[in-house]
Structures are given as structure tokens and as C-alpha cells.
Design a protein around this motif. Sequence first.
Motif, PDB file in Angstrom:
ATOM      1  N   VAL A  16       1.048  -9.718   1.165  1.00 36.96           N
ATOM      2  CA  VAL A  16       0.012  -8.760   0.766  1.00 36.96           C
ATOM      3  C   VAL A  16      -0.146  -7.682   1.830  1.00 36.96           C
ATOM      4  CG1 VAL A  16      -2.447  -8.462   0.253  1.00 36.96           C
ATOM      5  CG2 VAL A  16      -1.211 -10.454  -0.646  1.00 36.96           C
ATOM      6  N   LEU A  17      -0.093  -8.082   3.095  1.00 36.02           N
ATOM      7  CA  LEU A  17      -0.223  -7.098   4.172  1.00 36.02           C
ATOM      8  C   LEU A  17       0.910  -6.082   4.120  1.00 36.02           C
ATOM      9  CD1 LEU A  17      -1.650  -6.087   6.693  1.00 36.02           C
ATOM     10  CD2 LEU A  17      -0.346  -7.765   8.026  1.00 36.02           C
ATOM     11  N   LEU A  18       2.137  -6.554   3.929  1.00 40.97           N
ATOM     12  CA  LEU A  18       3.267  -5.622   3.836  1.00 40.97           C
ATOM     13  C   LEU A  18       3.094  -4.680   2.654  1.00 40.97           C
ATOM     14  CD1 LEU A  18       6.085  -4.726   4.795  1.00 40.97           C
ATOM     15  CD2 LEU A  18       7.054  -6.463   3.261  1.00 40.97           C
ATOM     16  N   ALA A  19       2.718  -5.230   1.505  1.00 41.76           N
ATOM     17  CA  ALA A  19       2.531  -4.390   0.316  1.00 41.76           C
ATOM     18  C   ALA A  19       1.424  -3.372   0.538  1.00 41.76           C
ATOM     19  CB  ALA A  19       2.201  -5.270  -0.895  1.00 41.76           C
ATOM     20  N   ASP A  20       0.372  -3.769   1.234  1.00 45.31           N
ATOM     21  CA  ASP A  20      -0.747  -2.868   1.501  1.00 45.31           C
ATOM     22  C   ASP A  20      -0.319  -1.737   2.431  1.00 45.31           C
ATOM     23  OD1 ASP A  20      -3.522  -2.166   1.198  1.00 45.31           O
ATOM     24  OD2 ASP A  20      -3.888  -2.962   3.210  1.00 45.31           O
ATOM     25  N   CYS A  21       0.438  -2.074   3.463  1.00 44.60           N
ATOM     26  CA  CYS A  21       0.916  -1.037   4.389  1.00 44.60           C
ATOM     27  C   CYS A  21       1.819  -0.035   3.668  1.00 44.60           C
ATOM     28  CB  CYS A  21       1.669  -1.678   5.555  1.00 44.60           C
ATOM     29  SG  CYS A  21       0.635  -2.581   6.722  1.00 44.60           S
TER      30      CYS A  21
END
Length: 219
Positions: A16-21
Motif C-alpha cells: 500500500v505504501l508503494l502504491a501510495d507513493c
Amino acid sequence: MYETVVVLSGGMDSAVLLADCVAKGQNCVAISFDYGSKHNASELPMAKAMCDHLGVPHTLVPLPFINELFDSSLLQSGDAVPDGAYDAENMKSTVVPFRNGIMLSIAAGYAESVGARQVVLASHAGDHVIYPDCRPEFNEALGKAIHLGTDGQVAIAFPFARMDKREIGDLGRTLGVDFAATWTCYKGGSAHCGTCGACDERKYALRFDEGLDPTTYLV
């Protein structure tokens, strides 16, 4: 040159963090670590697949000394991973000593080398009770050390530090994250066991009781 180094395990939080970035337009590179955990073989291919899907360069760093020298039931060299709630006393056996300190230090050196200004890690509020290297005071202290050690070139950030795992799951759903292509179970294997603390927390996060969790569990 990159803006952000994302520490990517292949689990739902870091996915989720990667997708958010990426959704925020950050120029990212991801770094993963093979440290001999029981579930590395299950999650690391998923980390690589996520990066391929999002067009993000991916670097894998082997850290065999952790499995050889450290004591943790999470490691291949350790005892069996216990069942039970995520915050149960017996889950403390899954702590890998100073794991985040080691990985964040490597990620910071890598960030400075590729010109990235920040390293981000997806530790969240639910991690604080069990894992000392996920707590706010640790994050703050290590952040200061990395700032000094890189001459102010690299910062570390913990965007999910005040969120629980369900909030992260809900965010990932809005970002279109395919949670079936992420891994959580501490025991590894071909399917999530459904009984360890990590699986228990994943079920809560992905709203298993509401029928929204796409994960296949053995139990």
C-alpha cells in the motif's frame, strides 16, 4: 535519480505504501531484504511482481547473517512460529533483533548513493506493542542518526505510524492494490495458515468478517 526509496517486503502494508507513493507522483525505487525469514520465499517474489506492475525499479539485498546469528522464531533457524493474537505475549518470539535498524541503515546508504532524499517504511501503530524497532521513539532517534550520518542528505519517514492495519487496508483498496498478490503469513508455505498472529491481523485489516478479504487461508 530517485526521490524516494520504499522498503518493500511484499506484505500488504508496504504494498500500500508503494502504491501510495506512486499515486502521489513520487519517483520511487524499492528495496527488499532476504534475511532468512520463514516467509521470505513467499513474499519476495510478490515484491518483485508489484514493482514490475508499477514500473518501479527493484533491488533485493541478501542478509544471510541475520538467519545465521540472530534468535527469532520468524527465522528459518528459529523455533516454530506460534499461533495466537498479534499482540499476544508469545508473539514476541517473532521479533528479529534490531531488524528495522539494520534495514533502514542500508536503505539510507542506498538512498544517498542514488540521490534519493527519503526512505519510507510502512510500520504502523499496531506494531508498537511487540516490536521495539517500530515504536515512535525509535523512529525519531534513528531518523536523527540517519540525518546526521548522511550529512542531512537523507530523511526517513513512517507515513502509516498513526494508522492501524485496517486503515491501511482501506487505503489500499482505494488505490486498487491487489491484496491477493501480497503476503503476510509468518509461517510461509503455499497459502496463508490463517492461525498465526500475522494472519489474524491480516483478516482484521482486510475485513475478512465482511467478505472483503481475497486471501486464501488454510483455516
